[in-house]
Design an enzyme around this catalytic site. Structure first.
Site, PDB file in Angstrom:
ATOM      1  NE  ARG A 115      40.999 -23.007 -23.984  1.00 20.47           N
ATOM      2  CZ  ARG A 115      41.535 -21.841 -23.629  1.00 20.47           C
ATOM      3  NH1 ARG A 115      42.549 -21.331 -24.313  1.00 20.47           N
ATOM      4  NH2 ARG A 115      41.063 -21.202 -22.577  1.00 20.47           N
TER       5      ARG A 115
ATOM      6  CE  LYS B 270      34.719 -20.737 -17.664  1.00 20.97           C
ATOM      7  NZ  LYS B 270      35.099 -20.276 -19.026  1.00 20.97           N
TER       8      LYS B 270
ATOM      9  NE  ARG C 267      43.470 -16.554 -19.946  1.00 21.81           N
ATOM     10  CZ  ARG C 267      42.445 -17.387 -19.886  1.00 21.81           C
ATOM     11  NH1 ARG C 267      41.469 -17.190 -19.022  1.00 21.81           N
ATOM     12  NH2 ARG C 267      42.399 -18.417 -20.713  1.00 21.81           N
TER      13      ARG C 267
ATOM     14  NE  ARG D 281      44.604 -21.233 -19.371  1.00 19.43           N
ATOM     15  CZ  ARG D 281      43.298 -21.347 -19.193  1.00 19.43           C
ATOM     16  NH1 ARG D 281      42.674 -20.636 -18.262  1.00 19.43           N
ATOM     17  NH2 ARG D 281      42.603 -22.166 -19.952  1.00 19.43           N
TER      18      ARG D 281
ATOM     19  NE  ARG E 135      35.585 -27.102 -19.815  1.00 21.99           N
ATOM     20  CZ  ARG E 135      36.262 -26.105 -19.238  1.00 21.99           C
ATOM     21  NH1 ARG E 135      36.130 -25.847 -17.976  1.00 21.99           N
ATOM     22  NH2 ARG E 135      37.049 -25.378 -19.951  1.00 21.99           N
TER      23      ARG E 135
END
Ligand code: AP5
Ligand code: ZN
Ligand code: ZN
Length: 216
Positions: free
Chosen positions: A171, A13, A127, A160, A88
């Site tokens: 998650r 996203k 990431r 993160r 969400r």
């Protein structure tokens, strides 16, 4: 255009948003980025959101609905917007409908980043992000020009706190339990377009930008 991007953690996203944004001059509202900024600057919102975020659970509907309601007032969001990571939950989707109804507009499309859970751990653990812009990189799939530095500003990249294999599990659980019903909610309205999010980023982009179904 008023777009919603929905998909599990690591589905792309945040990677596709800036591209769609530049193409259509929309404003990009990512609740995750806004919450991380609030946590970093220790605002009252950030203090309330921190614990849930670190555990990989959703922050309360009231908090995120409040941020979006406020952000949608920005002049840059009047012509159109991309919502990344919101709504969400079905409650958030219903609140969004109310907010938009008051403004006399509605959601045009929901882009569903369809991808198998098994691919996501590698994407998440590799990431690196540039916190102030939200730009993301990947050690294997999208390496920065200079290791550890943002391509545009040269500033350092960080990982993160919630990008660990363990937190990813929670998650994903939140995604399947609480967010998949949101896709169902918009499917009933006939506005969901599925993207093949497991393909390489450039191929996902070309689907985003050239698939007529998505835009009309
Ligand atoms: P949020 O920041 O929204 O995180 P998320 O939904 O878990 O999504 P990610 O940002 O992890 O994934 P992405 O799809 O953007 O992936 P990216 O493009 O970076 O939310 C964080 C937390 O905030 C939540 O857990 C919750 O606590 C809270 N929160 C936020 N919104 C909320 C809400 N509405 N309600 C309640 N709580 C909320 O890509 C990932 C990696 O893969 C990158 O390294 C990238 O370079 C790479 N990559 C991207 N595309 C490809 C590709 N096609 N092929 C190979 N690699 C790729
Ligand atoms: Zn993201
Ligand atoms: Zn599921």
């Amino acid at each position: 255009k008023r777009l919603i991007l929905v998909g599990p953690p690591g589905s792309g996203k945040g990677t596709q948003s800036p591209i769609i944004k530049d193409e259509y001059c929309l404003c990009h509202l990512a609740t995750g980025d806004m919450l991380r900024a609030a946590v970093a600057s220790k605002t009252p919102l950030g203090i309330k959101a921190k614990e849930a975020m670190e555990k990989g659970e959703l922050v309360s509907d009231d908090l995120v609905v409040g941020i979006i309601d406020e952000a949608l007032k920005k002049p840059s969001c009047q012509k159109g917007f991309i919502l990344d990571g919101f709504p969400r939950t079905v409650v958030q989707a219903q609140k969004l409908d109310e907010m938009l109804e008051k403004r006399g507009v509605k959601v045009d499309k929901v882009l569903n980043f369809a991808i198998d859970d098994a691919i996501l751990e590698e994407r998440i653990t590799g990431r690196w992000i540039h916190p102030s812009s939200g730009r993301s990189y990947h050690t294997k799939f999208a390496p920065p020009k200079v290791p550890g530095a943002d391509d545009v500003t040269g500033e350092p990249l960080i990982q993160r706190k919630d990008d660990t294999a363990a937190v990813l599990k929670s998650r994903l659980e939140a995604f399947h339990k609480q967010t998949e019903p949101v896709i169902e909610y918009y499917s009933k309205k006939g506005i969901v377009a599925n993207l093949p999010a497991e393909k390489p980023p450039q191929e996902v982009t070309s689907e985003d930008l050239t698939n007529q179904d998505i835009w009309f």
